[in-house]
Scaffold this motif. Structure first.
Motif, PDB file in Angstrom:
ATOM      1  N   CYS A   1      -6.296   6.293   3.581  1.00  6.06           N
ATOM      2  CA  CYS A   1      -7.699   6.031   3.234  1.00  6.06           C
ATOM      3  C   CYS A   1      -8.261   4.881   4.074  1.00  6.06           C
ATOM      4  CB  CYS A   1      -7.802   5.733   1.736  1.00  6.06           C
ATOM      5  SG  CYS A   1      -9.389   5.034   1.253  1.00  6.06           S
ATOM      6  N   LEU A   2      -7.502   3.790   4.209  1.00  4.40           N
ATOM      7  CA  LEU A   2      -7.984   2.657   5.021  1.00  4.40           C
ATOM      8  C   LEU A   2      -8.197   3.092   6.470  1.00  4.40           C
ATOM      9  CD1 LEU A   2      -6.056  -0.584   3.947  1.00  4.40           C
ATOM     10  CD2 LEU A   2      -8.165   0.382   3.052  1.00  4.40           C
ATOM     11  N   THR A   3      -7.233   3.846   7.006  1.00  4.93           N
ATOM     12  CA  THR A   3      -7.356   4.285   8.405  1.00  4.93           C
ATOM     13  C   THR A   3      -8.634   5.107   8.580  1.00  4.93           C
ATOM     14  OG1 THR A   3      -4.944   4.417   8.499  1.00  4.93           O
ATOM     15  CG2 THR A   3      -6.155   5.447  10.303  1.00  4.93           C
TER      16      THR A   3
ATOM     17  N   GLU B   1      -3.119   5.266   0.289  1.00  5.54           N
ATOM     18  CA  GLU B   1      -4.010   4.122   0.539  1.00  5.54           C
ATOM     19  C   GLU B   1      -4.077   3.795   2.028  1.00  5.54           C
ATOM     20  OE1 GLU B   1      -3.514   1.970  -3.849  1.00  5.54           O
ATOM     21  OE2 GLU B   1      -2.118   1.458  -2.227  1.00  5.54           O
ATOM     22  N   VAL B   2      -2.918   3.872   2.693  1.00  8.17           N
ATOM     23  CA  VAL B   2      -2.903   3.634   4.147  1.00  8.17           C
ATOM     24  C   VAL B   2      -3.801   4.664   4.843  1.00  8.17           C
ATOM     25  CG1 VAL B   2      -1.463   3.697   6.236  1.00  8.17           C
ATOM     26  CG2 VAL B   2      -0.614   2.565   4.161  1.00  8.17           C
TER      27      VAL B   2
ATOM     28  N   LEU C   1       0.827  -1.218   0.000  1.00  4.04           N
ATOM     29  CA  LEU C   1       0.000   0.000   0.000  1.00  4.04           C
ATOM     30  C   LEU C   1       0.855   1.259   0.000  1.00  4.04           C
ATOM     31  CD1 LEU C   1      -2.595  -0.970   2.768  1.00  4.04           C
ATOM     32  CD2 LEU C   1      -2.705  -1.415   0.308  1.00  4.04           C
TER      33      LEU C   1
ATOM     34  N   ASP D   1       1.183   5.515   0.747  1.00  2.00           N
ATOM     35  CA  ASP D   1       0.758   6.283   1.924  1.00  2.00           C
ATOM     36  C   ASP D   1      -0.687   6.768   1.817  1.00  2.00           C
ATOM     37  OD1 ASP D   1       3.252   5.858   2.918  1.00  2.00           O
ATOM     38  OD2 ASP D   1       4.012   7.878   2.543  1.00  2.00           O
TER      39      ASP D   1
ATOM     40  N   VAL E   1     -11.411   5.314   6.656  1.00  2.00           N
ATOM     41  CA  VAL E   1     -12.655   4.570   6.430  1.00  2.00           C
ATOM     42  C   VAL E   1     -12.951   3.635   7.603  1.00  2.00           C
ATOM     43  CG1 VAL E   1     -13.630   2.673   5.048  1.00  2.00           C
ATOM     44  CG2 VAL E   1     -12.656   4.688   3.913  1.00  2.00           C
ATOM     45  N   PHE E   2     -11.931   2.892   8.053  1.00  2.00           N
ATOM     46  CA  PHE E   2     -12.218   1.852   9.043  1.00  2.00           C
ATOM     47  C   PHE E   2     -12.275   2.395  10.471  1.00  2.00           C
ATOM     48  CE2 PHE E   2     -10.976  -0.666   5.331  1.00  2.00           C
ATOM     49  CZ  PHE E   2     -12.098  -1.471   5.248  1.00  2.00           C
ATOM     50  N   GLU E   3     -11.585   3.511  10.748  1.00  2.00           N
ATOM     51  CA  GLU E   3     -11.788   4.119  12.078  1.00  2.00           C
ATOM     52  C   GLU E   3     -13.210   4.644  12.196  1.00  2.00           C
ATOM     53  OE1 GLU E   3      -8.608   6.915  12.954  1.00  2.00           O
ATOM     54  OE2 GLU E   3      -7.330   5.274  13.693  1.00  2.00           O
ATOM     55  N   ARG E   4     -13.699   5.279  11.124  1.00  2.00           N
ATOM     56  CA  ARG E   4     -15.070   5.806  11.136  1.00  2.00           C
ATOM     57  C   ARG E   4     -16.074   4.666  11.269  1.00  2.00           C
ATOM     58  NH1 ARG E   4     -14.848   8.781   6.019  1.00  2.00           N
ATOM     59  NH2 ARG E   4     -16.375   7.321   5.220  1.00  2.00           N
TER      60      ARG E   4
END
Lengths: 162, 162
Positions: free
Chosen positions: B135-137, B132-133, B128, B130, B139-142
């Motif tokens: 974006c994942l953080t 993408e990292v 991944l 930076d 999306v998934f924290e929310r």
């Protein structure tokens, strides 16, 4: 204990694994409440409904679901008892067998799908903007391709077709 | 059967669910091969190691893991037999009990963590960039926050503390 993953990536990993496990539990709870199906039941119904002739060899199904042969046998037996699938010998290989979608299985899927997709929308998709959707698609399509290639490379031909 | 999710979002959902299930299976295979731990074992060890006094009430642990009380009881019994955790009455509530990390459990986690994080890096994170990292953080924290809030709202106080 974080020496092999920097702080930013560790945070991303944790957010992803924790939220995903929570999401899958929530979606499965919804699926059971609406349709008396597990996540695995639903996934089997989708794969069979999209296969040519609505049937797949047990080995192909196991590999698509990332199930061990024994776990798949258990899964398909349970769905057979509920009339959702049937199991038949492969026409072109006497030792192999296929899982076949029944009409009852197809009707169950058609009944369940709108509820399940609504639940996917409510819990995940409605909250994402277009850039986030594109990012998830890109990251996870690439990951899926890489993991499939890795697994194929480590499986001798024919191994997965029991 | 896609009436409630547009084509782009359905593709994102499918890529995410399929690759994630494949990834979790791969990571658990690696964990078992390196450390004889399941994903759930590892997750329990991490949560206890980070808790004050390396102990958590069974109800809190169940809610963090999104496990039913009976599934958690089974999980903790299995880890007790292997000496990784102990179970003790809560000091401030005679009806409740706590899971406590043992020294053997902590040493097992310290031994397992570098292998597991390397496996997370190899299969997911190294691929991944930076953006993408990030974006994942995001999306998934929310998502995690939203799902936790939803679950807390549907659980009466005290319910989760058996």
């Amino acid at each position: 204990m974080t020496e092999s993953l920097d702080r930013t990536r560790l945070a991303a990993w944790r957010a992803y694994i924790e939220a995903s496990q929570r999401l899958f539990t929530q979606l499965e709870d919804d699926l059971r409440a609406d349709s008396e199906l597990s996540f695995a039941d639903y996934h089997v119904l989708v794969l069979l409904s999209e296969a040519p002739g609505q049937r797949l060899r047990m080995g192909d199904l196991a590999s698509r679901l990332v199930f061990s042969p024994s776990r798949l046998t258990y899964q398909i037996s349970s769905m057979q008892k509920r009339g959702l699938v049937a199991r038949q010998p492969c026409p072109d290989d006497r030792r192999g067998s296929e899982a076949v979608l029944t009409a009852a299985g197809l009707l169950t899927l058609r009944e369940a799908a709108p509820h399940h997709l609504k639940s996917v929308r409510t819990h995940l998709m409605d909250d994402l903007d277009d850039a986030e959707v594109a990012c998830l698609t890109r990251v996870f399509e690439r990951l899926g391709r890489r993991l499939r290639a890795g697994r194929d490379a480590s499986t001798a031909p024919g191994d997965s077709d029991s």
